[in-house]
Design an enzyme around this catalytic site. Structure first.
Site, PDB file in Angstrom:
ATOM      1  N   GLY A  25       0.840  -1.181   0.000  1.00 46.90           N
ATOM      2  CA  GLY A  25       0.000   0.000   0.000  1.00 46.90           C
ATOM      3  C   GLY A  25       0.878   1.234   0.000  1.00 46.90           C
ATOM      4  O   GLY A  25       2.090   1.161  -0.155  1.00 46.90           O
ATOM      5  N   GLY A  26       0.251   2.384   0.203  1.00 48.57           N
ATOM      6  CA  GLY A  26       1.012   3.611   0.202  1.00 48.57           C
ATOM      7  C   GLY A  26       1.920   3.747   1.406  1.00 48.57           C
ATOM      8  O   GLY A  26       2.920   4.452   1.358  1.00 48.57           O
ATOM      9  N   MET A  27       1.554   3.051   2.511  1.00 50.86           N
ATOM     10  CA  MET A  27       2.282   3.233   3.755  1.00 50.86           C
ATOM     11  C   MET A  27       3.161   2.047   4.121  1.00 50.86           C
ATOM     12  O   MET A  27       4.188   2.203   4.769  1.00 50.86           O
ATOM     13  CB  MET A  27       1.269   3.481   4.881  1.00 50.86           C
ATOM     14  CG  MET A  27       1.862   3.960   6.173  1.00 50.86           C
ATOM     15  SD  MET A  27       0.606   4.670   7.259  1.00 50.86           S
ATOM     16  CE  MET A  27      -0.598   3.360   7.351  1.00 50.86           C
ATOM     17  N   VAL A  30       2.875  -5.577   3.208  1.00 52.99           N
ATOM     18  CA  VAL A  30       2.197  -6.525   4.097  1.00 52.99           C
ATOM     19  C   VAL A  30       2.686  -7.936   3.790  1.00 52.99           C
ATOM     20  O   VAL A  30       2.716  -8.361   2.617  1.00 52.99           O
ATOM     21  CB  VAL A  30       0.673  -6.460   3.928  1.00 52.99           C
ATOM     22  CG1 VAL A  30      -0.017  -7.319   4.985  1.00 52.99           C
ATOM     23  CG2 VAL A  30       0.188  -5.015   4.026  1.00 52.99           C
ATOM     24  N   LYS A  45       2.908  -5.881   8.951  1.00 52.96           N
ATOM     25  CA  LYS A  45       2.981  -4.702   8.102  1.00 52.96           C
ATOM     26  C   LYS A  45       4.254  -3.926   8.428  1.00 52.96           C
ATOM     27  O   LYS A  45       4.477  -3.551   9.580  1.00 52.96           O
ATOM     28  CB  LYS A  45       1.746  -3.814   8.299  1.00 52.96           C
ATOM     29  CG  LYS A  45       0.440  -4.541   7.966  1.00 52.96           C
ATOM     30  CD  LYS A  45      -0.728  -3.586   7.861  1.00 52.96           C
ATOM     31  CE  LYS A  45      -1.974  -4.313   7.386  1.00 52.96           C
ATOM     32  NZ  LYS A  45      -3.095  -3.389   7.133  1.00 52.96           N
ATOM     33  N   ASP A 138      -7.773   7.595   7.732  1.00 55.38           N
ATOM     34  CA  ASP A 138      -7.490   6.938   6.453  1.00 55.38           C
ATOM     35  C   ASP A 138      -8.549   5.875   6.149  1.00 55.38           C
ATOM     36  O   ASP A 138      -8.228   4.749   5.768  1.00 55.38           O
ATOM     37  CB  ASP A 138      -6.096   6.304   6.474  1.00 55.38           C
ATOM     38  CG  ASP A 138      -5.564   6.010   5.066  1.00 55.38           C
ATOM     39  OD1 ASP A 138      -6.113   6.580   4.101  1.00 55.38           O
ATOM     40  OD2 ASP A 138      -4.620   5.218   4.937  1.00 55.38           O
TER      41      ASP A 138
END
Length: 892
Positions: A25-27, A30, A45, A138
């Protein structure tokens, strides 16, 4: 396993056993892992390195533990968090289900009851957290998991932890949190204080997408989306889905108000409104004028500059000042000559240029130049024997290149220090067009077989089977989710998660993705085009438009290179790309003064453009599959919408019905010896229908009122003209069947005359006869004539003469009725070089202009300096500013 994964595995070996990567993902990335102590599967994560570097371990761990106390049946709990060997990580349960994003990607829209049920459950979660002082920040479909139909909200408090760990003011550190499609206006304007009402807005956006099949605001890039969130009103959900109940529509309108104070004061109130069939409101973000608050309006100029630097991760970008002016400079490559197989490429950070060149008798070597340096290219020791375009790593600190041709090797070099590493023995694989697309992956072509993906640290390459026959430059998307490549179908995207391929642009090669949210590509005649592209869904979101019409691309050269911050370098000149023997051309509108207006579709190989009789639409033929097959498209001049009307087989010779609602065409069967007539709705609303099968080749030329079709077929003396009544069926009737060739008949608007081409005099000439009974006969042209068309009032016929030395010339002759037919002397109108033959044109219904195929557009940019070469390299700094202006013009 990549070097990053191996390092992470070693760092966590005493607590977790990593099984495989689940996604990115953007952050965070995983991983599926096993909790060794508790014998359970978990989702591990790991924050992206660039984010972890800003945050720091101690503050992040301190802040994230404050969210661990949240206990709710619809909250995915936090099991663990920490730091290991520089990695910041957190651990949550592994849910054997799917995300709401996956469900929406599969189903697009959900049932109203199901969507409201999910939204109210999530609202209950948000209210629970809000009353305990925790804002999610978010909310998006990716963070809502569905397990046995029950929603679970993930990453609760992670965004808060990141924000707090960054010092509590993310904008001061150059970061901003949120996902563009679901951001509240106050998040988009980087407000200091984010309240519970921001989560209400985000949840409203998610519910809107569940009902409408799309988020409230769309755009070709994240910049566009954010600007729309700030400045534009939301379209009522009922305009996209009429079955949405009034109370749900009203609740959504209130949840999506621009000003936080105008929204529901709590998520619980939003949930109550969704359940209350009597709920209504007099104010609506969806119906009101959409005027923003003074604070939002004041923020817009700042955001226009700030958004230019928006990243591709969806929630992380860097602050910048107002954009600098666009500057161009001619690039002198020095004494070395770039190889024909090498571009001049720019590093992702826009600081360094590189190419493979030769100097005297020296072997091919990589030359580099820093844009802020002394202005000269310098040889890079250790790169001797390089023979194709190099590629920079995403961080611009390293490059990869191929050394050697007959026994090639893929080499990695660290630019600081010059350390090299042999990654792979390539053997005699030709080409090897490289792209280092993510920190840990490089893609390269394997000759005619297709494209491979390999770790940036070496190892066994992975063959990407869906890229068979892709030999030219490919591009690994920056989030690692897919690959852009080109083959006989055109430019396509391979989505790794589903192992599926989607064609993005036909007759195109050498694609690249840029940070403005566009896919760039070279049309097969050499022009550089852009098309808006949704990086998350892997679909185009608008029509393509041309950026540059003279790019010297070739089979082994992309011809252009773009940095992440908007530096463009390109080779200006004549392209060397062909389309299976067919000559690339372009469609253009021309008036009778000779003014040319290009039609903004990618260049390809086009033929037989035909205007609709009652509107500004054009049907035209496209050579496909490298010049083997043909298909019919329509292009609407008002909306700039291009629609493909036929698929597969070989379809050609489109003819509009008299009312413009249907299209007649032929489908070639068995090569050129037989063709069947088909008809299809011109708006693509129905399937094609066989008119009647034939045992010979038939070529339609006109469709007259009463469903009478005129076509050519081989008769007794060559090509003859026949009529066929589609409603009555039966046998086609000969109209002109002399002992010579008669072709391409067009009926006058009043239906009393037909004009056509005949070789009766020994050369093709334009003739007129009575219709439908061919009684009289009048010759119109002399010394050749083809491509006849009637003016709308029936007073003129237009036609072309082709002269080997002078090109093609357009004439017209006045046809008087007194009452006998009198043909006046033809008058010359203009000369043009018509690509592919003079049948490749048509007169506009207004009689003031025409559409034609041209071999090239007369819009090549002039040299910027006197005496500049026809082929040159140019560098354009701050090019994204120019791209945005071109994008705006293309929309208008």
């Amino acid at each position: 396993m990549s070097a990053v994964a191996e390092r992470l595995t070693a760092a966590l070996a005493d607590r977790y056993r990593i099984e495989r990567e689940l996604g990115q993902g953007g952050m965070a990335t995983v991983y599926l892992a096993e909790d060794l102590k508790h014998k359970r599967r978990v989702a591990l994560k790991v924050l992206k390195p660039e984010l972890a570097a800003v945050l720091g371990a101690e503050r992040f761990v301190q802040e994230i533990t404050t969210t661990a106390a949240l206990q709710h049946p619809h909250i995915l709990p936090l099991f663990d968090s920490g730091e290991a060997d520089g990695f910041l990580y957190y651990v949550m349960p592994f849910i054997d289900g799917e995300t709401l994003r996956a469900k929406l990607d599969r189903e697009t829209q959900l049932g109203v009851d199901e969507a409201v049920h999910i939204a109210t459950d999530v609202a209950d979660v948000l209210h629970y957290a809000h009353t305990r002082g925790v804002i999610h920040r978010d909310i998006k479909p990716e963070n809502i998991l569905l397990a046995n139909g029950r929603p679970m909200v993930a990453d609760f408090g992670i965004a808060l932890a990141v924000s707090a760990a960054a010092g509590g003011r993310t904008t001061e550190t150059g970061l901003s949190l949120g996902t563009p499609h679901y951001m509240s206006p106050e998040q988009a304007t980087a407000e200091k204080d984010i309240s519970a009402r921001s989560d209400v807005y985000s949840l409203g956006s998610v519910l809107y997408e569940m009902l409408a099949g799309q988020p409230p605001h769309l755009g070709g890039s994240a910049q566009q989306i954010i600007m729309k969130i700030i400045t534009e009103p939301t379209q009522p959900v009922t305009t996209l889905r009429k079955s949405v109940p009034p109370n749900v529509s009203a609740a959504l309108a209130k949840a999506l108000e621009k000003v936080p104070a105008d929204r529901f004061e709590s998520a619980a109130k939003f949930s109550e409104a969704l359940k209350n069939s009597a709920f209504t409101t007099t104010t609506s973000a969806q119906i009101a004028s959409g005027s923003a608050s003074w604070k939002q309006r004041a923020a817009v100029p700042l955001l226009m500059a700030l958004l230019l630097a928006l990243g591709t991760t969806g929630w992380l970008w860097t602050k910048r000042a107002h954009p600098a002016p666009v500057t161009r400079l001619d690039l002198a490559v020095g004494t070395a000559t770039p190889l024909a197989s090498s571009d001049v490429v720019i590093s992702p950070d826009g600081s360094t240029l590189a190419f493979v060149g030769v100097l005297g008798t020296d072997p091919p070597t990589i030359y580099v130049r820093r844009l802020d340096g002394d202005g000269d290219f310098h040889k890079v020791p250790g790169t001797e024997g390089a023979n194709a375009s190099p590629t920079f790593s995403p961080d611009s600190r390293s490059m990869a290149f191929r050394r050697g041709q007959t026994d090639g090797t893929l080499v990695r070099m660290e630019l600081k220090g010059g350390t090299t590493m042999n990654l792979l023995h390539l053997g005699v694989v030709p080409g090897t067009y490289l792209h280092w697309g993510t920190d840990d992956k490089i893609v390269y072509s394997g000759g005619p077989k297709g494209i491979y993906r390999i770790s940036a640290t070496g190892g066994t390459p992975e063959f990407l089977a869906k890229t068979a026959a892709a030999e030219r430059y490919s591009f690994l998307l920056p989030d690692g989710s897919g690959l852009l490549f080109s083959n006989a179908e055109g430019v396509s995207v391979l989505t790794f998660a589903t192992d599926s391929v989607t064609v993005l642009a036909q007759h195109a090669v050498h694609p690249a993705y840029i940070a403005t949210g566009h896919v760039l590509y070279i049309a097969e005649s050499g022009g550089l085009f852009a098309v808006p592209f949704d990086l998350r869904r892997h679909v185009t979101t608008g029509q393509p438009f041309m950026l540059l019409d003279r790019v010297a691309a070739a089979v082994g050269q992309r011809g252009y290179s773009v940095s992440s911050n908007g530096v463009l370098v390109y080779h200006e000149g004549t392209p060397n790309l062909r389309t299976g023997g067919q000559v690339p051309n372009r469609l253009a509108l021309v008036d009778f003064t000779g003014v040319i207006a290009p039609i903004q579709i990618p260049s390809g190989t086009y033929a037989l453009p035909r205007f609709a009789p009652n509107r500004g639409a054009i049907a035209y033929q496209v050579w496909a599959n490298r010049g083997i097959d043909r298909d019919i498209h329509t292009f609407d001049l008002a909306t700039k919408t291009d629609v493909r009307l036929t698929f597969a087989d070989d379809n050609t010779n489109a003819v509009w019905s008299p009312d413009g609602t249907r299209m007649l065409f032929v489908k070639e069967v068995g090569g050129s010896n037989r063709s069947d007539l088909f008809v299809k709705p011109a708006d693509n609303s129905g399937s094609e229908q066989l008119v009647h099968p034939q045992v010979r080749r038939e070529v339609p030329s006109d469709w007259f009122r009463g469903d009478t079709v005129l076509f050519n077929a081989i008769g007794t003396g060559g090509w003859d003209i026949f009529t066929y009544a589609m409603k009555g069926g039966g046998t086609p009737q000969p109209y002109a069947d002399g002992a010579w060739n008669e072709t391409t008949a067009r009926v006058s608007p009043d239906g009393t005359l037909a004009a056509f081409t005949s070789s009766e005099s020994g050369s093709p000439e334009i003739w007129i006869r009575d219709f439908p009974i061919p009684k009289g006969k009048w010759q119109v042209s002399s010394t050749s004539g083809q491509g006849v068309r009637w003016s709308r009032d029936g007073k003129y016929v237009y036609y072309w003469k082709s002269f080997a030395a002078a090109g093609d010339s357009l004439f017209r002759a006045r046809i008087d009725r007194t009452p006998a037919v009198v043909v006046r002397a033809p008058e010359f109108l203009l000369s043009l070089a018509v690509s592919g033959g003079v049948e490749n044109w048509d007169l506009h219904p207004d009689g003031k202009r025409f559409v034609v195929t041209l071999p090239d557009l007369p819009s090549n940019p002039p040299a910027s300096t006197p005496g500049a070469q026809a082929s040159r390299y140019l560098v354009v700094q701050n090019w994204f500013t120019e791209l945005q202006a071109i994008t705006a013009r293309a929309k208008n």
